[in-house]
Design an enzyme around this catalytic site. Sequence first.
Site, PDB file in Angstrom:
ATOM      1  N   ASP A 168      45.783  30.717  39.364  1.00  0.00           N
ATOM      2  CA  ASP A 168      46.320  32.070  39.490  1.00  0.00           C
ATOM      3  C   ASP A 168      45.614  33.058  38.575  1.00  0.00           C
ATOM      4  O   ASP A 168      45.890  34.260  38.633  1.00  0.00           O
ATOM      5  CB  ASP A 168      47.831  32.086  39.212  1.00  0.00           C
ATOM      6  CG  ASP A 168      48.188  31.527  37.850  1.00  0.00           C
ATOM      7  OD1 ASP A 168      48.000  30.317  37.655  1.00  0.00           O
ATOM      8  OD2 ASP A 168      48.651  32.286  36.979  1.00  0.00           O
ATOM      9  N   ASN A 169      44.706  32.566  37.741  1.00  0.00           N
ATOM     10  CA  ASN A 169      43.905  33.440  36.878  1.00  0.00           C
ATOM     11  C   ASN A 169      42.453  33.529  37.341  1.00  0.00           C
ATOM     12  O   ASN A 169      41.585  33.955  36.578  1.00  0.00           O
ATOM     13  CB  ASN A 169      43.936  32.951  35.426  1.00  0.00           C
ATOM     14  CG  ASN A 169      45.303  33.117  34.786  1.00  0.00           C
ATOM     15  OD1 ASN A 169      46.100  33.948  35.219  1.00  0.00           O
ATOM     16  ND2 ASN A 169      45.588  32.328  33.770  1.00  0.00           N
TER      17      ASN A 169
END
Length: 494
Positions: A257-258
């Site tokens: 998610d980063n």
Amino acid sequence: MTDIPTHTPSLPLQSARFLKLGKTFYSDVTPVVLTKPYRIALNEELARSLHVPDALISSSHAIPELTGEQISSAQTPVATVYSGHQFGVWAGQLGDGRAMLLGEMTDSEQQRQEIQLKGAGETPYSRRADGRAVLRSSVREYLCSEAMHGLGIPTTRALHLSGSKQYAMREQPETTAIVTRVAPSFIRFGHFEHFYYQGRIDELKQLADFVLQHYYPQCLSAENPYAELLGDVAIRTARLVAQWQASGFMHGVLNTDNMSVLGLTLDYGPFGFMEAFNHDHICNHSDHQGRYSYRNQPAIGQWNVFAFGQTLVPLINSVETTEQALDNYKSAFEQHWQQLCQAKFGLETVQENDANLFNEFFQLLQDHRADFTLSFRTLSHLKNETTTSDDELFALFGGAQALPDWLQRYRERYQTENRNDSERNAAMLAANPKYILRNYLAQIAIEKAQQDDFSEIQRLHRILQNPFAEQPEAEAYASLPPDWAGDLCVSCSS
């Protein structure tokens, strides 16, 4: 919320194209204004490239817009939904827990840039958190995103940093801040994972088509546009990670998610730049297993690209074709890493034993815990004949007995090329920065900011905009870290 007064210049914001995807992809949100927000820093260079009116640059009139206090009719603030793998484990739904997309602005190259607030309050995805960002982490993000830009590494940008005397509880009460972030898009691998793991293939296709149309149009003419997209994302990600390794940068939390689908450095949490070299260095105090150590970053980048590739299998419609696209990561990383090393060592051509020569130097760095940035910068001044640069290099390596032998082989190697000393030195100085955002420099800036002195943030920003220049007036900022810096630790708490 109030509309912006007509007599005050306003930001040239447009509605974000992301909203065209529909409510399945985001939730409408309302920024929760900080108590009496004030300007800490404004990135004037970036502001002007986004056509921000001079009246807003030179005054505090832009603060209400840049903190979400005033919302114009052109804006619909939203928080986007995504999922992800965190530390290698499926975490399910996540989403913008403290980020809000305000809209878009067009830059000087006629490219649309998303404007996002980080720290403007709770969203439907805050997961029982407060949606705030503390001053400590906000200063670090503002400075590091701009430091990375100065190094030429793809990154989100920081337009504005505002603070407040309002507190949020972390390990202890801390004052809060809002970073106004800029990027062509903040779409992450996790956005795709969200719909894939829910079996919502129609929405997955809609998202992929949106990314293709707006950010990868060159892929649309391919026989399989989705495979072409995956291959290009793999290449961009591999090149990004190679640049991190070459600059000694460690992200700290390389969860899916980063990870940006545009190959940008995204989300500055417990990052760090390598100082005393240790390929097993962990910059995130919360990373107890060392998953995101310096040594592991290339493999984790590949792992994340494979996770992204998994989401595109239903669209590519062929496991074999997906695997072929994923193969781009390894080859792109190896190729770009070699190119970066050739530049860092000042070599124009590639010869058979170059990789061994490079690896021997990295082993010397490892054995003697020499400072990564200063070692390469000092090496950049090396001449054919022994000079004070040799002595400075010996000092950095603690007088290593193996260094003279390596230097002799290195000199013999670069003398096989036509470059003279001055040409090679100039090329190496353009590849090996003098200034990086060392943890202790960021800490000094944070501590001063906590006392309402923002001068060090501005000074560091100015220095880090030109990290390859000598800047004699800033010489102290290129020094080895003081002893007390060894006690600094950075965690995921922000």
